[in-house]
Design a protein around this motif. Structure first.
Motif, PDB file in Angstrom:
ATOM      1  N   TYR A 129      -8.638   1.415  -3.692  1.00 52.88           N
ATOM      2  CA  TYR A 129      -9.819   1.215  -2.854  1.00 52.88           C
ATOM      3  C   TYR A 129     -10.450  -0.148  -3.123  1.00 52.88           C
ATOM      4  O   TYR A 129     -10.709  -0.918  -2.205  1.00 52.88           O
ATOM      5  N   TRP A 130     -10.677  -0.461  -4.388  1.00 51.09           N
ATOM      6  CA  TRP A 130     -11.347  -1.711  -4.730  1.00 51.09           C
ATOM      7  C   TRP A 130     -10.482  -2.926  -4.441  1.00 51.09           C
ATOM      8  O   TRP A 130     -10.995  -4.035  -4.284  1.00 51.09           O
ATOM      9  N   SER A 131      -9.176  -2.747  -4.349  1.00 47.60           N
ATOM     10  CA  SER A 131      -8.313  -3.889  -4.072  1.00 47.60           C
ATOM     11  C   SER A 131      -8.206  -4.189  -2.582  1.00 47.60           C
ATOM     12  O   SER A 131      -7.822  -5.292  -2.207  1.00 47.60           O
ATOM     13  N   VAL A 132      -8.537  -3.237  -1.729  1.00 50.12           N
ATOM     14  CA  VAL A 132      -8.390  -3.476  -0.287  1.00 50.12           C
ATOM     15  C   VAL A 132      -9.722  -3.606   0.441  1.00 50.12           C
ATOM     16  O   VAL A 132      -9.747  -4.038   1.585  1.00 50.12           O
ATOM     17  N   VAL A 133     -10.827  -3.261  -0.194  1.00 47.82           N
ATOM     18  CA  VAL A 133     -12.133  -3.346   0.451  1.00 47.82           C
ATOM     19  C   VAL A 133     -12.849  -4.595  -0.027  1.00 47.82           C
ATOM     20  O   VAL A 133     -12.870  -4.892  -1.216  1.00 47.82           O
ATOM     21  N   LEU A 137       0.814  -1.211   0.000  1.00 49.69           N
ATOM     22  CA  LEU A 137       0.000   0.000   0.000  1.00 49.69           C
ATOM     23  C   LEU A 137       0.849   1.263   0.000  1.00 49.69           C
ATOM     24  O   LEU A 137       0.458   2.272  -0.584  1.00 49.69           O
ATOM     25  N   ALA A 138       2.000   1.208   0.638  1.00 41.35           N
ATOM     26  CA  ALA A 138       2.889   2.385   0.648  1.00 41.35           C
ATOM     27  C   ALA A 138       3.309   2.744  -0.770  1.00 41.35           C
ATOM     28  O   ALA A 138       3.417   3.926  -1.114  1.00 41.35           O
ATOM     29  N   ALA A 139       3.516   1.744  -1.615  1.00 39.17           N
ATOM     30  CA  ALA A 139       3.896   2.004  -3.008  1.00 39.17           C
ATOM     31  C   ALA A 139       2.734   2.652  -3.757  1.00 39.17           C
ATOM     32  O   ALA A 139       2.943   3.561  -4.572  1.00 39.17           O
ATOM     33  N   TRP A 140       1.504   2.182  -3.502  1.00 38.57           N
ATOM     34  CA  TRP A 140       0.326   2.806  -4.134  1.00 38.57           C
ATOM     35  C   TRP A 140       0.234   4.270  -3.718  1.00 38.57           C
ATOM     36  O   TRP A 140       0.018   5.158  -4.544  1.00 38.57           O
ATOM     37  N   ASP A 141       0.363   4.511  -2.402  1.00 37.45           N
ATOM     38  CA  ASP A 141       0.236   5.881  -1.885  1.00 37.45           C
ATOM     39  C   ASP A 141       1.297   6.800  -2.474  1.00 37.45           C
ATOM     40  O   ASP A 141       1.021   7.951  -2.818  1.00 37.45           O
ATOM     41  N   TYR A 175      -8.050   7.243 -11.001  1.00 41.44           N
ATOM     42  CA  TYR A 175      -8.311   5.826 -11.246  1.00 41.44           C
ATOM     43  C   TYR A 175      -7.379   4.928 -10.426  1.00 41.44           C
ATOM     44  O   TYR A 175      -7.771   3.844 -10.016  1.00 41.44           O
ATOM     45  N   LEU A 176      -6.166   5.375 -10.171  1.00 38.56           N
ATOM     46  CA  LEU A 176      -5.274   4.598  -9.327  1.00 38.56           C
ATOM     47  C   LEU A 176      -5.793   4.569  -7.891  1.00 38.56           C
ATOM     48  O   LEU A 176      -5.734   3.529  -7.225  1.00 38.56           O
ATOM     49  N   GLU A 177      -6.341   5.693  -7.434  1.00 39.81           N
ATOM     50  CA  GLU A 177      -6.960   5.710  -6.105  1.00 39.81           C
ATOM     51  C   GLU A 177      -8.144   4.756  -6.044  1.00 39.81           C
ATOM     52  O   GLU A 177      -8.327   4.026  -5.069  1.00 39.81           O
TER      53      GLU A 177
END
Length: 96
Positions: free
Chosen positions: A48-52, A16-20, A42-44
């Motif tokens: 979201y959809w990958s962690v929820v 997640l740190a890499a995404w952020d 779209y990356l945000e």
């Protein structure tokens, strides 16, 4: 899903740190370029959809494995997207 289809999982884990970090860089770049703004958005959304968990309610007896087992033997519609929409068919049913 992989087990039901006789495949082995093959993916890379992105922390997640890499995404952020990537989202932050794209937001900054988006201040200077209108073309980059949607990419950050779209990356945000992808993060979201990958962690929820959106697969099933937190109660009940149905499982994701049971749903996938039903999908394995299902016949999938053919033809173009436009043709399927004219016929009113869904590619992914919400309840099999």
């Amino acid at each position: 899903m992989f087990e039901l289809n006789g495949r082995t999982p093959d993916w890379e884990v992105v922390e997640l740190a890499a995404w952020d970090k990537k989202i932050s860089r794209l937001r900054t770049a988006g201040k200077f370029s209108k073309q980059v703004r949607p990419v950050a958005y779209y990356l945000e959304a992808a993060k979201y959809w990958s962690v929820v968990h959106h697969v099933a309610p937190a109660y009940g007896t149905r499982t994701l494995r049971g749903f996938m087992e039903k999908l394995v033997d299902r016949e999938w519609p053919t033809g173009s997207f436009r043709e399927r929409m004219k016929n009113g068919t869904n590619v992914m049913p919400t309840d099999v």
